[in-house]
Design an enzyme around this catalytic site. Structure first.
Site, PDB file in Angstrom:
ATOM      1  CB  CYS A 134     -14.634  69.146 -51.712  1.00 39.44           C
ATOM      2  SG  CYS A 134     -14.440  70.431 -51.506  1.00 39.44           S
ATOM      3  CB  CYS A 137     -14.854  74.311 -50.801  1.00 39.11           C
ATOM      4  SG  CYS A 137     -16.720  75.157 -50.377  1.00 39.11           S
ATOM      5  CB  SER A 138     -18.638  72.961 -49.544  1.00 38.41           C
ATOM      6  OG  SER A 138     -18.706  73.983 -50.523  1.00 38.41           O
ATOM      7  CB  CYS A 139     -16.686  70.739 -54.655  1.00 44.73           C
ATOM      8  SG  CYS A 139     -16.385  72.357 -54.936  1.00 44.73           S
TER       9      CYS A 139
END
Lengths: 234, 112
Positions: A134, A137-139
């Site tokens: 991702c 971000c951090s998906c």
């Protein structure tokens, strides 16, 4: 980001500020306008204060916080994803459903929900290797893999996976032959990916449960393969 | 937005720090904060896009320096204030404003 790198960045910032204290003060002023209190001085104290305030305001319930933590520390994690993968390895009809409608197939095993509402499963083959990142971000697919590891959310992984995936894989100890195509999947807020790793050779006689125990998180992100311990007889 | 958060393709960010047997949380405050964030999310005052946008508003130098949960805290506190669930005075003082109404927590969805 690990402590060393954070320490390094902190040092770099300190050195820069010594050289240009005035500029930094100005930058901090702007930053302060940009986002108030961006730097929690001591996260432990800050979280304690926030928790007390939110409880006092009746906005959160402490017991619910404990339950949330317990859920993600003990109940939701890569074991779920491993069950999905193992089922796909032993049941060709399930695998087909998983690849065509991942949400429904994953729900068959009782998994689903927050941060995994729209799942796509991508299959590794001798010719294709899939890698999930991702960049923004951090998906990450929480219902099947739990919360992402720190490296997945770190700048080095997010930045490099899309321009040098083979280099990234080498850092994880995975050297792929040139003829293997690497596909990189950049997750979005809505769409989350799970890699269906290749079933290792000589595992035909293993049960679904034994197979599930071989499948680690990294293989389902795509930074590793599933290995059957050498020397064991299947 | 072409900000620091849009990291795909950037170079020189250093080696990947792969931690063996990594714990879910590295400190209790991370766990407490994660749970607080989820519980406040259950009020449905913002969606994931708003939350990510707020995270991307963190100035670049800070963005690189802070850990994931520190960034999450900075961004979510702004959302708490914007959505009027708390005031900045309350955040700064750590105390509920005198005479303000007390809410009843909304149930958190743990059906994962």
């Amino acid at each position: 980001m690990d402590a060393t790198r954070r320490g390094f960045l902190k040092t770099a910032v300190t050195v820069a500020s010594a050289a240009a204290a005035h500029d930094l003060a100005h930058a901090q002023e702007l930053a302060h306008d940009h986002i108030h209190q961006a730097v929690p001085s001591d996260p432990t104290l800050r979280v304690k204060a926030l928790e007390s305030l939110l409880v006092e305001k009746g906005l959160v319930d402490r017991a619910a916080l404990d339950t949330l933590i317990d859920t993600y520390e003990h109940k939701v994690g890569p074991r779920n994803g491993a069950r999905v993968v193992a089922r796909a390895w032993v049941d060709p009809a399930y695998k087909q459903r998983l690849l065509t409608n991942a949400d429904a197939a994953i729900a068959e095993l009782g998994y689903g929900g927050q941060q995994g509402e729209h799942m796509v499963v991508v299959e590794n083959t001798p010719k294709v290797h899939n890698l999930v990142v991702c960049t923004l971000c951090s998906c990450y697919p929480w219902p099947v893999l739990g919360l992402p590891p720190v490296w997945y959310k770190s700048a080095p992984y997010r930045s490099r996976s899309v321009i040098d995936p083979r280099g990234v894989l080498r850092e994880f100890g995975l050297e792929l032959p040139e003829e293997v195509e690497v596909r990189v999947w950049d997750s979005t807020a809505e769409l989350r990916y799970l890699v269906l790793p290749e079933r290792p050779p000589n595992t035909e006689s293993l049960t679904e449960d034994t197979l599930a125990a071989l499948i680690a998180r990294d293989a389902m992100i795509g930074v590793a393969k599933v290995r059957f311990p050498q020397g064991d007889t299947a | 937005m072409n900000g620091i958060h849009d990291m795909g393709g950037m170079q020189d960010m250093g080696p990947i720090q792969h931690e063996k047997n990594e714990p879910v949380f590295h400190a209790r405050w991370e766990a407490r904060w994660f749970a607080l964030r989820q519980a406040m999310g259950a009020w449905r005052k913002w969606n994931i896009d708003a939350s990510r946008y707020q995270g991307s508003m963190i100035p670049p130098v800070e963005y690189l320096r802070l850990s994931y949960y520190e960034r999450s805290m900075a961004a979510t506190v702004e959302l708490l204030i914007k959505s009027r669930l708390v005031t900045r005075v309350e955040i700064d003082s750590g105390k509920r404003a005198l005479g303000s109404a007390k809410a009843i927590p909304v149930p958190t969805n743990n059906s994962v």
